[in-house]
Design a protein around this motif. Structure first.
Motif, PDB file in Angstrom:
ATOM      1  N   ALA A 188       6.344   3.704  -0.810  1.00 56.71           N
ATOM      2  CA  ALA A 188       6.512   3.686  -1.761  1.00 56.71           C
ATOM      3  C   ALA A 188       8.283   4.534  -2.203  1.00 56.71           C
ATOM      4  CB  ALA A 188       5.496   5.163  -2.752  1.00 56.71           C
TER       5      ALA A 188
ATOM      6  N   ARG B 282      -0.702   0.841   4.127  1.00 53.17           N
ATOM      7  CA  ARG B 282       0.391   0.431   3.180  1.00 53.17           C
ATOM      8  C   ARG B 282       1.231  -0.600   3.627  1.00 53.17           C
ATOM      9  NH1 ARG B 282      -0.665   5.601   1.699  1.00 53.17           N
ATOM     10  NH2 ARG B 282      -2.567   5.793  -0.374  1.00 53.17           N
TER      11      ARG B 282
ATOM     12  N   ARG C  69       4.710  -3.594   1.830  1.00 55.14           N
ATOM     13  CA  ARG C  69       5.571  -4.475   1.242  1.00 55.14           C
ATOM     14  C   ARG C  69       6.087  -5.368   1.816  1.00 55.14           C
ATOM     15  NH1 ARG C  69       8.798  -0.024  -1.853  1.00 55.14           N
ATOM     16  NH2 ARG C  69       9.626  -1.661  -3.402  1.00 55.14           N
TER      17      ARG C  69
ATOM     18  N   LEU D 107       4.040  -9.834  -3.939  1.00 55.35           N
ATOM     19  CA  LEU D 107       3.033  -8.499  -4.071  1.00 55.35           C
ATOM     20  C   LEU D 107       1.982  -9.204  -2.643  1.00 55.35           C
ATOM     21  CD1 LEU D 107       1.820 -10.144  -7.788  1.00 55.35           C
ATOM     22  CD2 LEU D 107       2.773  -8.294  -7.291  1.00 55.35           C
ATOM     23  N   CYS D 108       1.705  -9.893  -2.262  1.00 54.61           N
ATOM     24  CA  CYS D 108       1.285  -9.945  -1.273  1.00 54.61           C
ATOM     25  C   CYS D 108       2.321 -11.083   0.008  1.00 54.61           C
ATOM     26  CB  CYS D 108       0.490  -9.807  -1.337  1.00 54.61           C
ATOM     27  SG  CYS D 108      -0.887 -10.300   1.150  1.00 54.61           S
TER      28      CYS D 108
ATOM     29  N   HIS E  70      -3.582  -2.499   2.062  1.00 58.69           N
ATOM     30  CA  HIS E  70      -2.986  -2.119   1.039  1.00 58.69           C
ATOM     31  C   HIS E  70      -1.998  -3.032   0.032  1.00 58.69           C
ATOM     32  CE1 HIS E  70      -6.535   0.581   0.787  1.00 58.69           C
ATOM     33  NE2 HIS E  70      -5.663   1.367   1.926  1.00 58.69           N
ATOM     34  N   THR E  71      -1.799  -3.917  -0.989  1.00 53.53           N
ATOM     35  CA  THR E  71      -0.376  -5.108  -0.758  1.00 53.53           C
ATOM     36  C   THR E  71      -0.120  -3.932  -1.810  1.00 53.53           C
ATOM     37  OG1 THR E  71      -1.733  -6.679  -2.196  1.00 53.53           O
ATOM     38  CG2 THR E  71      -1.790  -6.523   0.270  1.00 53.53           C
ATOM     39  N   ALA E  72       0.951  -5.031  -2.266  1.00 58.17           N
ATOM     40  CA  ALA E  72       1.898  -4.490  -3.990  1.00 58.17           C
ATOM     41  C   ALA E  72       1.100  -4.690  -4.667  1.00 58.17           C
ATOM     42  CB  ALA E  72       3.629  -5.359  -3.842  1.00 58.17           C
ATOM     43  N   GLY E  73       0.330  -5.677  -4.809  1.00 60.42           N
ATOM     44  CA  GLY E  73      -0.245  -6.818  -6.287  1.00 60.42           C
ATOM     45  C   GLY E  73      -1.420  -5.934  -5.998  1.00 60.42           C
ATOM     46  N   GLY E  74      -1.600  -4.690  -5.511  1.00 62.23           N
ATOM     47  CA  GLY E  74      -3.377  -3.970  -5.514  1.00 62.23           C
ATOM     48  C   GLY E  74      -4.146  -4.760  -4.875  1.00 62.23           C
ATOM     49  N   GLU E  75      -4.171  -5.756  -4.670  1.00 59.58           N
ATOM     50  CA  GLU E  75      -5.290  -6.633  -3.974  1.00 59.58           C
ATOM     51  C   GLU E  75      -4.618  -6.439  -1.918  1.00 59.58           C
ATOM     52  OE1 GLU E  75      -7.285  -9.111  -6.017  1.00 59.58           O
ATOM     53  OE2 GLU E  75      -4.818 -10.124  -6.077  1.00 59.58           O
ATOM     54  N   GLU E  76      -6.346  -5.777  -1.498  1.00 57.25           N
ATOM     55  CA  GLU E  76      -6.408  -5.532   0.107  1.00 57.25           C
ATOM     56  C   GLU E  76      -6.438  -7.016   0.819  1.00 57.25           C
ATOM     57  OE1 GLU E  76      -9.939  -2.823   1.178  1.00 57.25           O
ATOM     58  OE2 GLU E  76      -8.836  -1.703  -0.604  1.00 57.25           O
TER      59      GLU E  76
END
Ligand SMILES: N[C@@H](CCC[C@H](N)C(=O)O)C(=O)O
Length: 211
Positions: free
Chosen positions: A96, A131, A133, A144-145, A169-175
């Protein structure tokens, strides 16, 4: 039936092997259920397999694929791998906190990597969970991934510190999850990337675009 033939273009019009694009192929109407599907995706031999709402891809392996040394001068631990496209992975304390638009482009175009590279920053939460990015070549921006970025990150982390199964944990919020059998020379076997695939709509091609 022979293997499926898949082609992927990045947003700048360049052709490139794409793991997430390949996985999405099993979202097309009429795609098989849980059968293993062999495909040639941008020239690379892969396998696809649906399990409930997830689709897994077995990524290319063998000669030419794997981790390799590149002479980068960075203070951060870094690994580089070829997986049908180039992936640089740098370990950071916090994804982040990285200003990716400033950090990634000089590495994306680094002279040590002919043709440039995708750039991924990874933050290990606990062994086996991280995590990530990604800044993608051909998009020239954060996405996003990047599935192949996650796969090379897992292969590098497995080789350098283990374990051999990682959840990202990807930037798109999914795993997405990756399992790998690392080899001593930097290669890998049975490198599987799995994650959700959803059909967002049905596209009717413009008949004038038919070849
Ligand atoms: N455009 C990249 C690779 C794209 C990878 C893709 N997003 C994935 O999910 O695997 C390149 O070839 O440099």
């Amino acid at each position: 039936m022979g293997p499926w033939i898949l082609e992927h273009w990045d947003t700048d019009g360049s052709k490139s092997f794409c793991s997430n694009g390949s996985r999405a192929a099993l979202a097309v109407p009429g795609a098989p259920g849980e059968t293993l599907v062999e495909a040639i995706s941008n020239g690379e031999r892969i396998f696809l397999r649906r399990r409930n709402q997830e689709v897994g891809i077995r990524l290319p392996e063998g000669e030419g694929f794997g981790l390799r040394h590149v002479p980068l001068s960075t203070d951060l631990p870094a690994g580089f791998g070829w997986i049908g496209n180039p992936q640089l992975v740098l370990r950071v304390p916090s994804v982040a906190a990285v200003d990716l638009p400033a950090f990634a482009p000089p590495l994306r175009h680094h002279s040590a990597i002919a043709g440039g590279t995708n750039v991924n920053v990874v933050e290990v939460v606990v062994p086996g969970e991280a995590r990530i990015r990604s800044w993608e070549r051909g998009v020239e921006g954060e996405t996003l991934c990047c599935g192949t970025g996650c796969a090379v990150a897992a292969a590098w982390l497995a080789q350098t510190e283990g374990p051999s199964a990682w959840r990202f944990h990807t930037a798109g919020g999914e795993e997405v999850s990756v399992t790998v059998v690392p080899e001593a020379d930097g290669g890998w076997r049975d490198l599987w990337l799995s994650g959700p695939v959803r059909r967002l709509g049905i596209v009717q091609p413009d008949p004038s675009l038919r070849p």
